[in-house]
Design a protein around this motif. Sequence first.
Motif, PDB file in Angstrom:
ATOM      1  N   TYR A  65       0.845  -1.189   0.000  1.00 32.82           N
ATOM      2  CA  TYR A  65       0.000   0.000   0.000  1.00 32.82           C
ATOM      3  C   TYR A  65       0.886   1.246   0.000  1.00 32.82           C
TER       4      TYR A  65
ATOM      5  N   ASP B 131      -4.645   1.474  -2.164  1.00 33.07           N
ATOM      6  CA  ASP B 131      -4.103   0.212  -2.714  1.00 33.07           C
ATOM      7  C   ASP B 131      -3.661  -0.739  -1.609  1.00 33.07           C
ATOM      8  N   TYR B 132      -4.564  -1.012  -0.678  1.00 30.61           N
ATOM      9  CA  TYR B 132      -4.213  -1.869   0.468  1.00 30.61           C
ATOM     10  C   TYR B 132      -4.866  -3.256   0.393  1.00 30.61           C
TER      11      TYR B 132
END
Length: 513
Positions: free
Chosen positions: A369, A420-421
């Motif tokens: 992330y 974006d995890y």
Amino acid sequence: ALSRGEDRMPAEAEAETGAAAGVEQPEPKPVVDGRSKDEGGNVKAADGGKQADGKAGAGIQTNGKTGAELTAKSVEVPMAELKLEANKPESKPDPEPAGGEDAEVERKQDLEKGDGKTAMKSINKATDAPEVVREVEQVGGKMVRLYNDKNFAPVRRAHNVKADFLSDFHFDQLGSAGGKGGSPLAFTKKGYIVKELNSGDHYSLLAMTEGLCKRAAESQSEISEEKKSRPKSFIVFIYLHFQDSETGRNYVAMPNVFHNDGQNQLADRSIIFWKFVFDLKGCRDDRMMKSENIKIPEVHKRFWMFYNCWYCCDSECTATCFPKRIRYAKGKLEAFLGKLQLTKKQKEEFNERINEDAEFLRGFNVMDYSLLIGAQAYSSPEAARKAQVVSSGRMQYMCRIRDPETGDKIYLFYFFGIVDYFQIWNAKKVIARTVKLCCPCCAPKPLSTKPPGPYAQQFSGNLKRKFLPTAEELTVDEREQAFYEVDMQDESRRSEEKIKEKAPVTEQPTTVV
């Protein structure tokens, strides 16, 4: 039975309810073991003075029916469902998870090592559960299926997201976002992003939904209690998870970190000035997205892209051949090595939040992330007000720095968001890490391909060192001048702050970075 919302009651509770309503009661039946039998042999409860849920009379409502209506109709209570309060067994504590304390210790050690085996088991178990809540809903002109909306709906309410927040979205707006992932996404005028998920990210989100939504609700407690516009977490939370019924593709809707509510009303949007925008992971994968309001095009190193860039193209001698790659490479180096400024209080708060967020994400066995950081810069609070920079609750911090050459004041307004995890540590990432370790010249360190535990430590540690506590705080008047929509504050507190500012203070030399 009442607590379960069923249209039946124990017989004696019926009798009392009917009596209070003026209904004639039948003669009592013989009682055996606390139960009576009618002529048909049906077993009925007999408890004399017991009342259903401690209530009696015509005012009791069961699915809209009064006690009189229930008594007028014969109610049969099967023996399997005859559970009186007096005969309820004592409640027992929930059984401990398999393995007891040893399993919990193993899970914690597993997360610290970053192997993710135990965490992966729990994720696989979560994805086996039914996830579709509603199958009919219109989004973007199409009928879609909603995933776990019982969890996301409270998040939207807590974040004051309107029901029609995607009314200006259409699937035709989806386009490539660039970058390594390249997932199609769309930006709406209302300040939201719709992004397509690959299968891995989709199943990862299904497993994370409950914990993620709980964290999202907790992050807004500071807003509701202190009426602040700054959330307690930097994580960009999901507002909707859905599937296009026609194509079977999965999408998420989330807020746009860098959106200003006033942007759509500005006649001249060129007055919005982004000093810089970074995508940071705390490693050599850091990159600069904008500098001095100019977008930096991405030019990645790929062995099949020899016509555009090669592994020696970062050197100055190839600048004329690959100017875009040189500019992008310099931006990456500046993003990784450069320092930013916050006030001392803001840095302490930033360090606390980035630690909490990294620890939270590590618990889901995810990595890779990144933290989006953007800062708008203006020469005065009035200029910021014209750009309506503070009209949105997504602005996190504002401070004042000095130009290192002229010494002029520069007002910075920071926006943050962890995105974006969804990337789980899996066999594919293990192979990628092995390749990068075997070819150090192709992947400079520190790497982003690390297990969740080490990745979280590297992420939070390097980002905390990114900021220096050398910026100056804005005065009360400056803050009010910068706000496009001034948040009404307590007059007494405002007066106290102004008195403190007017008090004589010994000037100290200011470090300029």
